[in-house]
Write a protein that holds these residues in place. Structure first.
Motif, PDB file in Angstrom:
ATOM      1  N   TRP A 137      -5.111  15.813  -7.214  1.00 26.34           N
ATOM      2  CA  TRP A 137      -4.371  16.820  -6.448  1.00 26.34           C
ATOM      3  C   TRP A 137      -3.023  17.107  -7.093  1.00 26.34           C
ATOM      4  O   TRP A 137      -2.607  18.264  -7.199  1.00 26.34           O
ATOM      5  N   ASP A 194      -3.756  19.192 -10.300  1.00 25.88           N
ATOM      6  CA  ASP A 194      -4.303  20.536 -10.073  1.00 25.88           C
ATOM      7  C   ASP A 194      -3.374  21.415  -9.244  1.00 25.88           C
ATOM      8  O   ASP A 194      -3.274  22.621  -9.482  1.00 25.88           O
ATOM      9  N   THR A 195      -2.696  20.825  -8.267  1.00 26.75           N
ATOM     10  CA  THR A 195      -1.881  21.615  -7.339  1.00 26.75           C
ATOM     11  C   THR A 195      -0.443  21.758  -7.803  1.00 26.75           C
ATOM     12  O   THR A 195       0.144  22.840  -7.720  1.00 26.75           O
ATOM     13  N   LEU A 196       0.126  20.646  -8.286  1.00 27.86           N
ATOM     14  CA  LEU A 196       1.537  20.671  -8.683  1.00 27.86           C
ATOM     15  C   LEU A 196       1.717  20.719 -10.198  1.00 27.86           C
ATOM     16  O   LEU A 196       2.847  20.856 -10.671  1.00 27.86           O
ATOM     17  N   THR A 220       8.479  21.298  -6.695  1.00 29.34           N
ATOM     18  CA  THR A 220       7.530  22.407  -6.584  1.00 29.34           C
ATOM     19  C   THR A 220       7.839  23.267  -5.364  1.00 29.34           C
ATOM     20  O   THR A 220       7.789  24.501  -5.431  1.00 29.34           O
ATOM     21  N   ALA A 244       1.493  27.375   2.820  1.00 32.23           N
ATOM     22  CA  ALA A 244       1.085  26.497   1.726  1.00 32.23           C
ATOM     23  C   ALA A 244       0.861  25.065   2.202  1.00 32.23           C
ATOM     24  O   ALA A 244      -0.132  24.423   1.841  1.00 32.23           O
ATOM     25  N   GLU A 279      -2.400  24.980   4.153  1.00 31.10           N
ATOM     26  CA  GLU A 279      -3.590  25.179   3.319  1.00 31.10           C
ATOM     27  C   GLU A 279      -3.830  23.985   2.388  1.00 31.10           C
ATOM     28  O   GLU A 279      -4.972  23.551   2.223  1.00 31.10           O
ATOM     29  N   LEU A 280      -2.769  23.465   1.783  1.00 31.62           N
ATOM     30  CA  LEU A 280      -2.924  22.430   0.768  1.00 31.62           C
ATOM     31  C   LEU A 280      -3.034  21.032   1.352  1.00 31.62           C
ATOM     32  O   LEU A 280      -3.661  20.156   0.758  1.00 31.62           O
TER      33      LEU A 280
END
Length: 230
Positions: A154, A157-159, A196, A221, A224-225
């Motif tokens: 995570w 991929d996300t940050l 971020t 965000a 959702e995340l």
């Protein structure tokens, strides 16, 4: 070679209201000039310079110079953790005094909702995000905090966060939140999430203090995340 400060010497650095005010202000993670800190604490520039020198010599602050300007910031996450822990203990051990005026009341309320704690998020926002990451299985809390394999994925991929090789700070650690009396997440994970959030404008700073405000984009965000309602 100078010897490291002993416990009594380190404790003495906080035994002055001006130095304590400087340390709390610098928990926002930014660099301040001596003049800015003097105005914040309501002291003369000469007094600020003297007290800052003591904090630098004691290892709590570091100094940077750019031209004629002198900037100071906390020496690192260890210094920030110590100050936050002391603030939490002091609030718990003493009878909390009511705000002295409307401005102070507004500031304290905003910081309780969401603020920076050095380089990570704190307040109700920080605790909510911590709970969400544990609930999602990104961080395990059974035997001390640890980032799970799903959490590492995570983060990448996300940050876009991957850890550099070599000596480094803990990937995640617990930091006691002095307003919520519950832990929020610090360490490299907490720093990456805060950076971020600021960069993508999920949160924005409120004034010149530590308080931040969640934007509508941030509310979406975080939901959702992480499934976090903030």
């Amino acid at each position: 070679m100078p010897q490291p400060p002993q416990l009594a010497e380190t404790a003495a650095l906080f035994a002055d209201r001006t130095r304590a005010a400087f340390c709390l202000a610098l928990l926002d993670g930014r660099a301040w000039t001596a003049g800015e800190l003097a105005r914040h604490a309501g002291v003369r520039p000469s007094t600020a310079s003297e007290q800052l020198s003591r904090l630098i010599e004691g290892g709590l602050l570091t100094e940077e110079r750019q031209g004629r300007h002198r900037y100071v910031r906390l020496a690192g996450p260890e210094a920030a953790g110590l100050i936050e822990a002391l603030a939490s203990y002091a609030t718990h051990a003493s009878n909390t005094q009511p705000p002295q005026n409307l401005r102070e009341s507004v500031r304290l309320s905003a910081e309780a909702r969401a603020r920076t704690c050095y380089d990570h998020l704190a307040g109700r926002l920080g605790v909510a995000l911590s709970d969400a990451m544990i609930a999602r299985g990104l961080v395990a809390a059974e035997d001390g905090l640890a980032v799970t394999p799903d959490g590492r994925t995570w983060l990448a991929d996300t940050l876009g966060f991957t850890r550099p090789p070599g000596p480094r700070r803990p990937l995640v650690r617990s930091c006691l939140d002095w307003t919520e009396r519950r832990p929020h997440l610090a360490g490299a994970l907490g720093a990456a999430l805060c950076a971020t959030a600021l960069e993508r404008q999920w949160v924005r700073r409120v004034g010149s203090g530590r308080a931040v405000k969640v934007t509508p984009e941030g509310t979406e965000a975080f939901q959702e995340l992480l499934g976090a309602t903030v």
